[in-house]
Design an enzyme around this catalytic site. Sequence first.
Site, mmCIF file in Angstrom:
data_model
loop_
_atom_site.group_PDB
_atom_site.id
_atom_site.type_symbol
_atom_site.label_atom_id
_atom_site.label_comp_id
_atom_site.label_asym_id
_atom_site.label_seq_id
_atom_site.Cartn_x
_atom_site.Cartn_y
_atom_site.Cartn_z
ATOM 1 N N TYR A 161 -3.408 -2.349 4.101
ATOM 2 C CA TYR A 161 -4.584 -2.567 3.251
ATOM 3 C C TYR A 161 -5.862 -2.713 4.082
ATOM 4 C CZ TYR A 161 -2.770 -3.261 -1.483
ATOM 5 O OH TYR A 161 -2.257 -3.089 -2.724
ATOM 6 N N LYS A 202 10.801 -2.735 5.819
ATOM 7 C CA LYS A 202 11.358 -1.382 5.975
ATOM 8 C C LYS A 202 11.648 -1.187 7.460
ATOM 9 C CE LYS A 202 12.488 2.698 4.316
ATOM 10 N NZ LYS A 202 13.649 2.918 3.422
ATOM 11 N N ASP A 224 13.338 -0.594 -0.353
ATOM 12 C CA ASP A 224 13.896 0.288 -1.391
ATOM 13 C C ASP A 224 15.063 -0.400 -2.091
ATOM 14 O OD1 ASP A 224 15.265 0.471 1.034
ATOM 15 O OD2 ASP A 224 15.665 2.624 0.868
ATOM 16 N N ASP A 260 2.638 -5.881 -3.259
ATOM 17 C CA ASP A 260 1.858 -5.325 -4.373
ATOM 18 C C ASP A 260 2.796 -4.620 -5.343
ATOM 19 O OD1 ASP A 260 -0.404 -4.366 -5.858
ATOM 20 O OD2 ASP A 260 -0.148 -2.431 -4.858
ATOM 21 N N ASP A 309 4.508 -6.099 -9.252
ATOM 22 C CA ASP A 309 4.363 -5.420 -10.543
ATOM 23 C C ASP A 309 5.730 -5.179 -11.170
ATOM 24 O OD1 ASP A 309 1.555 -5.156 -10.368
ATOM 25 O OD2 ASP A 309 1.624 -3.146 -11.241
HETATM 26 C C1 IPM Z 1 -3.206 -6.537 -7.127
HETATM 27 C C2 IPM Z 1 -3.996 -5.275 -7.364
HETATM 28 C C3 IPM Z 1 -4.946 -5.071 -6.196
HETATM 29 C C4 IPM Z 1 -4.110 -4.926 -4.951
HETATM 30 C C5 IPM Z 1 -5.913 -3.898 -6.337
HETATM 31 C C6 IPM Z 1 -6.684 -3.955 -7.623
HETATM 32 C C7 IPM Z 1 -6.851 -3.809 -5.161
HETATM 33 O O1 IPM Z 1 -3.135 -4.205 -7.567
HETATM 34 O O2 IPM Z 1 -3.815 -7.615 -7.002
HETATM 35 O O3 IPM Z 1 -1.979 -6.467 -7.072
HETATM 36 O O4 IPM Z 1 -3.610 -3.828 -4.642
HETATM 37 O O5 IPM Z 1 -3.945 -5.923 -4.246
HETATM 38 MG MG MG Z 2 -1.096 -4.746 -7.708
#
Ligand code: IPM
Ligand code: MG
Length: 354
Positions: A138, A189, A221, A245, A249
């Site tokens: 990042y 990884k 993975d 990240d 999700d």
């Molecule tokens: C998160 C989001 C952010 C990230 C984006 C919006 C920059 O996806 O907070 O998970 O990738 O960290």
């Molecule tokens: Mg995110």
Amino acid sequence: MKIAVLPGDGIGPEIVAQATKVLEALRSDGLKIEMEHGHIGGAGYDAAKDPLPEATLKLSKEADAVLLGAVGGYQYDNLPRPMRPEQGLLRIRKGLGLFANLRPAMVYPELVNASTLRSDIVSGLDIMILRELTGDIYFGQPRGIRTLENGERQGFDTMHYSESEIRRVAHVGFQIAMKRNKKLCSVDKANVLDTSMFWREIVSEVAKEYPQVVTSHMYVDNAAMQLVRAPKQFDVILTGNIFGDILSDEASMLTGSIGMLPSASLDANNKGLYEPCHGSAPDIAGKDLANPLATILSVAMMMYYTFGRADIAQRIEGAVRKVLQQGLRTGDIYEEGKQKVGCAAMGDAVVKAL
Ligand code: IPM
Ligand code: MG
């Protein structure tokens, strides 16, 4: 309690308004809470041509904690990268040194049917993803788009982790595990990436200082697969910025809706930025449809981690449980037989339950 309030874009202002109602209710109960608002993301660009205006960073540095809504919107998608809303988020994380991102995924018994996975797989789930937040690909330099000698264009980024970055987040991970079920799985990884091989070496070293914690290592993975196959095998997942990240999700959907997931991003002194895990959802912005519970639960995390008030955190979480028990549901967690409510009504109900 000095709190910088940064609503941001899309549904940000609506959900943050519900969370500040909760803070105001706590204030009228006698807590000394000061709130000051600032712009971030697209709202920062609109106000000051900068997704993280100077004044916002200053306000956030001076506060004990930051409450953030969400950033991003279609109208900003074609701006040059430094002006994009996401840059505001990345810069405030880096600017405040918020290297430890806690993303809990908990399944409330009331919402067990809201998950797309079978209820026996997710019921009772309670995992904590600890994502390193200020390093990795990042932030690595160099990065960009360049033209090679043969004239072909190439995009490139740099992944790296220094020893101190790994060590400090690993310590946070083990300390969290000590307060939970004493199991930590570090995700990397290492079969392909040197950065990950080094990550694994340092995490293993830190693990020796926490002999009561059962430590394991897993490739990312496989972790992605295990999260949907048998998520209850995990207690704390410790991982780097980009893997965290993605996995966070994925984990959010185990709980039924990303609209339920709070997060905390902490520096070395427990100063923190608190925000829902979800984004700005521009498609439903301004329609009173958003779920404010992730933001309200982020206030609970703020009380716990920055202000050391587990009692107030529990009170807020209890109020959220209560409205769910009463059958109130925003659209994202709605199921037949429940009462569908909007964002503001959900916020009011939580305040009442509080
Ligand atoms: C998160 C989001 C952010 C990230 C984006 C919006 C920059 O996806 O907070 O998970 O990738 O960290
Ligand atoms: Mg995110």
